[in-house]
Design a protein around this motif. Structure first.
Motif, short mmCIF file in Angstrom:
data_model
loop_
_atom_site.label_atom_id
_atom_site.label_comp_id
_atom_site.label_asym_id
_atom_site.label_seq_id
_atom_site.Cartn_x
_atom_site.Cartn_y
_atom_site.Cartn_z
N SER A 162 -1.18 -7.52 8.99
CA SER A 162 -1.37 -6.77 7.75
C SER A 162 -1.45 -7.70 6.55
N SER A 193 -3.29 2.16 3.10
CA SER A 193 -2.71 3.35 3.72
C SER A 193 -3.01 3.42 5.21
N GLY A 220 -0.21 1.99 7.70
CA GLY A 220 1.06 2.67 7.92
C GLY A 220 2.24 1.94 7.31
N GLU A 221 3.25 1.63 8.13
CA GLU A 221 4.44 0.95 7.62
C GLU A 221 4.13 -0.49 7.19
N ARG A 270 1.80 -1.30 5.19
CA ARG A 270 1.00 -1.29 3.95
C ARG A 270 1.57 -2.22 2.89
N TRP A 271 2.89 -2.39 2.86
CA TRP A 271 3.48 -3.29 1.87
C TRP A 271 3.22 -4.74 2.23
#
Length: 214
Positions: A4, A151, A154-155, A157-158
């Protein structure tokens, strides 16, 4: 988490590495070596705030008030037009730019260094903030696009947001501090007139593009 972060880093670079009002301003300040740290900090922090707003879901909420983007587009066009006129004036009437010749230099050409009127810190920061926050493309890229892509992680995204923020920090730092190496080719009033002329044309094109039908 790492995928991510890398995804955010890659998309962040792809969106930010483009000729625009903000990048041109950072480049100009870097070449002039004026308040570079402040300019880099303002751009990177502003981007981080906008990215975090987008990831938090603000971008989706703003879609319910489309008139807001129209208002920002109009204000941004007016500001860019004004900045283009100032750059054009500097290109046509380069007051405050003279050559200072070092008496200890073996030849006048070797000791000639362009002297330019220095802009105050407050005015520089204010201009940088305006070029950043009055640019509708910044909202489209950071708040809406990056927020939407984040988005999908999911988790993570940060972590995606962290990568995008890192891209901004790296890019603006490299642009601001790397630009000084162009100074050797821009040590004459004529060279700066060309730079200001290019800035005026780009700002004018950007201003017109903001008011054209989308």
């Amino acid at each position: 988490m790492l995928p991510s972060v890398l995804a955010g880093l890659g998309l962040g670079f792809s969106l930010i590495v483009a000729i625009g009002a903000q990048n041109l301003f950072v480049l100009r300040q870097g070449i002039r070596r004026e308040h570079v740290l402040a300019v880099v900090a303002v751009c990177a922090i502003s981007d981080a705030v906008l990215i975090l707003l987008g990831v938090s879901g603000v971008g989706l909420a703003l879609q319910a008030v489309p008139w807001l983007l129209v208002a920002v587009r109009g204000a941004g066009a007016a500001f860019l037009l004004g900045y283009a006129l100032l750059a054009a004036r500097r290109a046509l009437r380069p007051s405050g730019r003279t050559l200072h010749v070092d008496a200890n230099s073996p030849s006048p050409a070797a000791g000639a260094v362009a002297v330019r009127t220095r802009t105050g810190l407050a005015a520089t920061v204010a201009t940088c903030l305006a070029l950043t926050w009055l640019n509708p493309h910044v909202y489209l890229d950071t708040v809406f696009l990056l927020g939407s892509v984040a988005s999908t992680h999911g988790e993570g995204r940060w972590a995606f947001a962290l990568g995008a923020c890192l891209a901004s920090v790296v890019w603006f730092t490299a642009l601001g501090y790397g630009a000084r190496y162009l100074g050797r080719w821009l040590d004459t009033p004529r060279a700066w007139r060309i730079v200001d002329a290019v800035i005026a044309v780009v700002m004018l094109v950007l201003a017109v593009s903001l008011v054209l039908p989308h």
